[in-house]
Write an enzyme that holds these catalytic residues in place. Structure first.
Site, PDB file in Angstrom:
ATOM      1  N   SER A 180     -41.157  40.342  16.926  1.00 47.45           N
ATOM      2  CA  SER A 180     -40.598  40.418  15.578  1.00 47.45           C
ATOM      3  C   SER A 180     -40.783  39.068  14.916  1.00 47.45           C
ATOM      4  O   SER A 180     -40.363  38.049  15.469  1.00 47.45           O
ATOM      5  CB  SER A 180     -39.112  40.753  15.612  1.00 47.45           C
ATOM      6  N   GLY A 184     -27.460  40.839   9.973  1.00 48.03           N
ATOM      7  CA  GLY A 184     -26.081  40.370  10.043  1.00 48.03           C
ATOM      8  C   GLY A 184     -25.364  40.461   8.708  1.00 48.03           C
ATOM      9  O   GLY A 184     -24.364  39.787   8.490  1.00 48.03           O
ATOM     10  N   GLY A 212     -23.933  43.184   7.508  1.00 43.27           N
ATOM     11  CA  GLY A 212     -23.049  44.354   7.466  1.00 43.27           C
ATOM     12  C   GLY A 212     -23.769  45.579   6.949  1.00 43.27           C
ATOM     13  O   GLY A 212     -23.150  46.583   6.602  1.00 43.27           O
ATOM     14  N   LEU A 213     -25.106  45.532   6.888  1.00 40.05           N
ATOM     15  CA  LEU A 213     -25.877  46.664   6.376  1.00 40.05           C
ATOM     16  C   LEU A 213     -26.627  47.364   7.502  1.00 40.05           C
ATOM     17  O   LEU A 213     -27.560  48.122   7.276  1.00 40.05           O
ATOM     18  CB  LEU A 213     -26.840  46.180   5.273  1.00 40.05           C
ATOM     19  N   ASP A 265     -14.034  55.397  11.687  1.00 39.60           N
ATOM     20  CA  ASP A 265     -14.913  56.187  12.573  1.00 39.60           C
ATOM     21  C   ASP A 265     -14.328  56.302  13.981  1.00 39.60           C
ATOM     22  O   ASP A 265     -14.269  57.376  14.559  1.00 39.60           O
ATOM     23  CB  ASP A 265     -16.373  55.691  12.575  1.00 39.60           C
ATOM     24  N   ASP A 307     -23.055  53.937  12.015  1.00 38.24           N
ATOM     25  CA  ASP A 307     -24.310  53.307  11.586  1.00 38.24           C
ATOM     26  C   ASP A 307     -25.529  54.119  11.994  1.00 38.24           C
ATOM     27  O   ASP A 307     -26.452  54.340  11.207  1.00 38.24           O
ATOM     28  CB  ASP A 307     -24.440  51.910  12.205  1.00 38.24           C
ATOM     29  N   HIS A 336     -13.475  51.485   8.979  1.00 38.04           N
ATOM     30  CA  HIS A 336     -12.670  51.365  10.190  1.00 38.04           C
ATOM     31  C   HIS A 336     -11.921  52.664  10.481  1.00 38.04           C
ATOM     32  O   HIS A 336     -10.798  52.644  10.998  1.00 38.04           O
ATOM     33  CB  HIS A 336     -11.676  50.190  10.087  1.00 38.04           C
ATOM     34  N   GLU A 380     -26.451  50.210  21.675  1.00 30.65           N
ATOM     35  CA  GLU A 380     -25.691  49.140  21.006  1.00 30.65           C
ATOM     36  C   GLU A 380     -24.426  48.789  21.803  1.00 30.65           C
ATOM     37  O   GLU A 380     -24.101  47.625  21.982  1.00 30.65           O
ATOM     38  CB  GLU A 380     -25.324  49.571  19.580  1.00 30.65           C
ATOM     39  N   SER A 435     -28.590  46.285  10.172  1.00 27.14           N
ATOM     40  CA  SER A 435     -29.951  45.974  10.622  1.00 27.14           C
ATOM     41  C   SER A 435     -30.097  46.377  12.083  1.00 27.14           C
ATOM     42  O   SER A 435     -31.176  46.773  12.525  1.00 27.14           O
ATOM     43  CB  SER A 435     -30.255  44.488  10.441  1.00 27.14           C
TER      44      SER A 435
HETATM   45  P1  ADP Z   1     -25.905  44.072  11.146  1.00 31.24           P
HETATM   46  O1  ADP Z   1     -26.189  45.305  11.906  1.00 31.24           O
HETATM   47  O2  ADP Z   1     -24.739  44.193  10.244  1.00 31.24           O
HETATM   48  O3  ADP Z   1     -27.087  43.545  10.409  1.00 31.24           O
HETATM   49  P2  ADP Z   1     -25.477  43.046  13.792  1.00 31.24           P
HETATM   50  O4  ADP Z   1     -24.877  41.790  14.284  1.00 31.24           O
HETATM   51  O5  ADP Z   1     -24.937  44.324  14.240  1.00 31.24           O
HETATM   52  O6  ADP Z   1     -25.483  42.948  12.193  1.00 31.24           O
HETATM   53  O7  ADP Z   1     -27.012  43.052  14.158  1.00 31.24           O
HETATM   54  C1  ADP Z   1     -27.832  41.933  13.898  1.00 31.24           C
HETATM   55  C2  ADP Z   1     -28.717  41.690  15.101  1.00 31.24           C
HETATM   56  O8  ADP Z   1     -29.763  42.689  15.144  1.00 31.24           O
HETATM   57  C3  ADP Z   1     -29.463  40.374  15.042  1.00 31.24           C
HETATM   58  O9  ADP Z   1     -28.683  39.316  15.555  1.00 31.24           O
HETATM   59  C4  ADP Z   1     -30.684  40.655  15.918  1.00 31.24           C
HETATM   60  O10 ADP Z   1     -30.341  40.571  17.276  1.00 31.24           O
HETATM   61  C5  ADP Z   1     -30.967  42.103  15.611  1.00 31.24           C
HETATM   62  N1  ADP Z   1     -31.974  42.207  14.525  1.00 31.24           N
HETATM   63  C6  ADP Z   1     -31.795  42.732  13.293  1.00 31.24           C
HETATM   64  N2  ADP Z   1     -32.932  42.652  12.562  1.00 31.24           N
HETATM   65  C7  ADP Z   1     -33.858  42.079  13.362  1.00 31.24           C
HETATM   66  C8  ADP Z   1     -35.228  41.715  13.196  1.00 31.24           C
HETATM   67  N3  ADP Z   1     -35.868  41.947  12.060  1.00 31.24           N
HETATM   68  N4  ADP Z   1     -35.853  41.146  14.246  1.00 31.24           N
HETATM   69  C9  ADP Z   1     -35.199  40.901  15.403  1.00 31.24           C
HETATM   70  N5  ADP Z   1     -33.924  41.203  15.615  1.00 31.24           N
HETATM   71  C10 ADP Z   1     -33.249  41.787  14.615  1.00 31.24           C
HETATM   72 MG    MG Z   2     -24.888  46.214  13.333  1.00 32.20          MG
END
Ligand code: ADP
Ligand code: MG
Length: 412
Positions: free
Chosen positions: A79, A139, A141-142, A48, A199, A46, A187, A144
């Site tokens: 996906s 989701g 916190g890594l 950045d 990120d 927190h 984003e 994705s």
């Molecule tokens: P984090 O970045 O911490 O994992 P976020 O809430 O920022 O959590 O992002 C998660 C979102 O990214 C998911 O709800 C989805 O919309 C998208 N996402 C991540 N991985 C995938 C995947 N493999 N396929 C489709 N959507 C994905």
């Molecule tokens: Mg994220």
């Protein structure tokens, strides 16, 4: 008890799975497969959006995107992790959150990158078919979400010959900084998540075997050797699997608190506060004082940890110092910034109880993941202790990762 380890796909496996999904879905071969990693932040949480430094590493877990440009302006996306395919999204109609043409759900991260590149003057971009296969826990916190954006960014960059990323053997720092900005805009504006650039910078600009010292004032980076393995150490990531949602208002409130504290203190950003004591006395509001105290002390801890790593390998008492900085970071996030939660606190306490040098929540908070710095031979034992503590507290089963600093976004 049986532990749940989140496995990373190898580059070959990821390429194969994304490529096969592409062919199955679209009936022809993709141009190629690009990928980008998730990240974990070692310290500097927190800060950045307050202009402070942070220290992420890229995870071995990556999002793979098999991609081919089309002759029109349509996007088709698939996906297996979401089960829904997105059919024929029109790039001309993609628009920010709240406007006509807004894109809902995971497609917003992908279409958003194309949109942002065009906004930055790198268009027109041809439409495309893309198959996404990611092993970054969603989701957790890594990041994705950044992994998706950044894989998309390097795919478009190469397919459209934008020349920004450069090859993995000689990545272009300047070009990648531009891709970071576009991924962040995707984003923020298209997916509607108001996050800073940490990120995306980690995913695009990290280096294998190194942590990334990122100065969020000007987004300049420095690569710092971070080879825990050779020093008999490991960074254990504990994915609490507790749902976190940064878009739900808490994150925005913390940002607003920081902006208000900065305004009252007469600085542009909290990174400019040099006298913590004086600033504490100047802020009458208890909540604002606590938020400011976290940010200013976290910036000092992060600088201290970066300096320590630069001095040489993590040996002897230096490991204890790093651990203490991590512990203090967590306590400050829990007590002053108030972004921890039961799952994160249980994970951190259990890891410390099992002998970790230090443990802290990482990422935005309210769920997501924690990290623990442990002796290599104590990884399994520490994970066991955390899993037992979760069971004792009747929490859901956590998942584990050993974080090894990995390669940035590109074509592996
Ligand atoms: P984090 O970045 O911490 O994992 P976020 O809430 O920022 O959590 O992002 C998660 C979102 O990214 C998911 O709800 C989805 O919309 C998208 N996402 C991540 N991985 C995938 C995947 N493999 N396929 C489709 N959507 C994905
Ligand atoms: Mg994220």
């Amino acid at each position: 008890m049986d532990l749940s380890w989140s496995a990373a796909l190898s580059a070959q496996e990821g390429r194969k799975l994304a490529g096969e999904l592409f062919e199955e879905t679209f009936g022809y071969q993709p141009l190629d497969v690009w990928s980008a990693p998730g990240r974990v932040n070692v310290i500097g949480e927190h800060v950045d959006y307050n202009g402070g430094p942070c220290l992420p590493i890229a995870l071995p877990h990556r999002a793979f995107i098999a991609y081919a440009p089309r002759e029109d302006r349509l996007l088709r996306l698939v996906s297996p992790q979401t089960r829904e395919a997105v059919d024929e999204l029109d790039l001309d109609k993609v628009a920010p959150r709240g406007c006509e043409g807004e894109v809902i759900g995971w497609a917003s991260y992908l279409s958003g990158v194309a949109w942002a590149l065009e906004k930055a003057g790198y268009g027109p971009i041809r439409g495309f078919d893309a198959a996404l296969y990611s092993c970054v826990p969603r989701g957790g916190g890594l990041s994705s979400s950044a992994a998706l954006e950044c894989a998309m960014a390097v795919a478009i960059d190469e397919a459209e010959d934008l020349g920004l990323a450069g090859p993995l053997s000689a990545p272009s720092d300047k070009g990648r900084a531009i891709l970071v900005e576009c991924a962040r805009r995707a984003e923020n504006e298209i997916a509607g998540a108001n996050t800073g650039g940490l990120d995306q910078t980690a995913s695009l600009r990290c280096e294998e075997g190194h942590a990334l010292a990122l100065d969020c004032r000007d987004m300049s980076v420095e690569h710092i050797p971070f080879d825990l393995e050779s020093q008999g150490l490991a960074l254990l990531v504990i994915d609490t699997r507790a749902a976190h949602s940064l878009a739900d208002g808490q994150y925005g409130q913390r940002r607003a608190d920081c902006e208000e504290a900065a305004r009252l203190l007469g600085v542009e950003q909290l990174v400019e506060v040099e006298d913590l004591q004086g600033a504490s006395e100047a802020l009458e509001d208890e909540r604002l004082r606590k938020r400011m105290r976290h940010v200013v002390s976290e910036i000092a801890r992060t600088r201290a940890l970066i300096d320590l790593l630069k001095e040489g390998p993590l040996e002897g008492s230096r490991v204890q110092v790093v651990g203490a900085l991590m512990n203090d970071s967590h306590d400050s996030l829990r007590d002053d910034y108030e972004v921890s939660c039961t799952e994160l606190d249980v994970a951190v306490d259990a890891a410390r109880g099992a002998g970790a040098y230090g443990a802290r929540m990482t990422g935005g908070g309210f769920g997501g993941s924690a990290i623990a710095l442990v002796d290599r031979e104590r990884v399994e034992e520490t994970a066991q202790a955390v899993a037992r503590a979760f069971a004792d507290h009747e929490l859901g089963e956590p998942a584990f990762i050993v974080a090894v600093p990995s390669a940035p976004a590109g074509k592996l």
